[in-house]
Write a protein that holds these residues in place. Structure first.
Motif: not given
Length: 190
Positions: A39-41, A82-89
């Motif tokens: 939800q946040l993403a 599955n989210f598919g959008q950019p994420v920084i880990l």
């Protein structure tokens, strides 16, 4: 990071309005077993921000490097993909400090680096992530900065606080930023 952001974008929107700038990054902290904050993403992506996930391990780095936590890592990798959008880990942040069980004086650097390499390998098929190695500012008793600059990441984070009225960017971040720059020219978020 704003308290309650995972349930409602209102706090992030209020912060954005207060500072007069759109929010570019939204941070959430995940312990072992915590699910991807979808939800946040989704709210972040809808508002032009990128999600930054600080993965906070409680298990030993030797256990991680040995693959004992692969089920969790693989599950999280699938959720991020599955989210598919950019994420920084970011994995095991501020390890050059001594307050986390994986940090300086508590875990050998070789074990920490082996855990990083293993975690990154579990996400190797995920194309929408950028790895960020987050360090704490240098202080007396901190681990050697260059020992904690992990190769192969896309950017570096630098945690520090303005504690005194006369603090400047240079006085708070300068020494550590120079130490990071001695090892890499990758971007640094401070």
């Amino acid at each position: 990071y704003t308290p309650g952001e995972a349930g409602s974008w209102a706090a992030v929107a209020a912060f954005s309005k207060q500072v007069g700038q759109p929010v570019r990054y939204v941070v959430d902290y995940l312990g072992p077993g915590d699910p991807f904050p979808a939800q946040l993403a989704e709210q972040a992506a809808a508002n032009g921000a990128e999600t930054v996930l600080q993965l906070e391990p409680t298990m030993s780095m030797a256990s991680v490097a040995a693959g004992n936590d692969d089920y969790y890592l693989d599950s999280l990798a699938a959720q991020v993909a599955n989210f598919g959008q950019p994420v920084i880990l970011s994995w095991a942040a501020e390890a050059n400090g001594n307050w986390y069980q994986y940090g300086a004086t508590r875990t050998p650097v070789a074990e920490y680096r082996a855990a990083w390499a293993h975690v990154m390998s579990r996400f190797s098929a995920v194309r929408n992530i950028t790895w960020m190695d987050t360090l704490n500012r240098t202080y007396d008793g901190a681990g050697v900065t260059s020992d904690y600059v992990i190769p192969g990441v896309g950017l570096y984070g630098l945690d520090a606080y303005y504690s005194y009225p006369d603090d400047t960017f240079e006085s708070v971040f300068g020494v550590t930023l120079s130490q990071i720059r001695a090892v890499t020219n990758k971007p640094v978020l401070a």
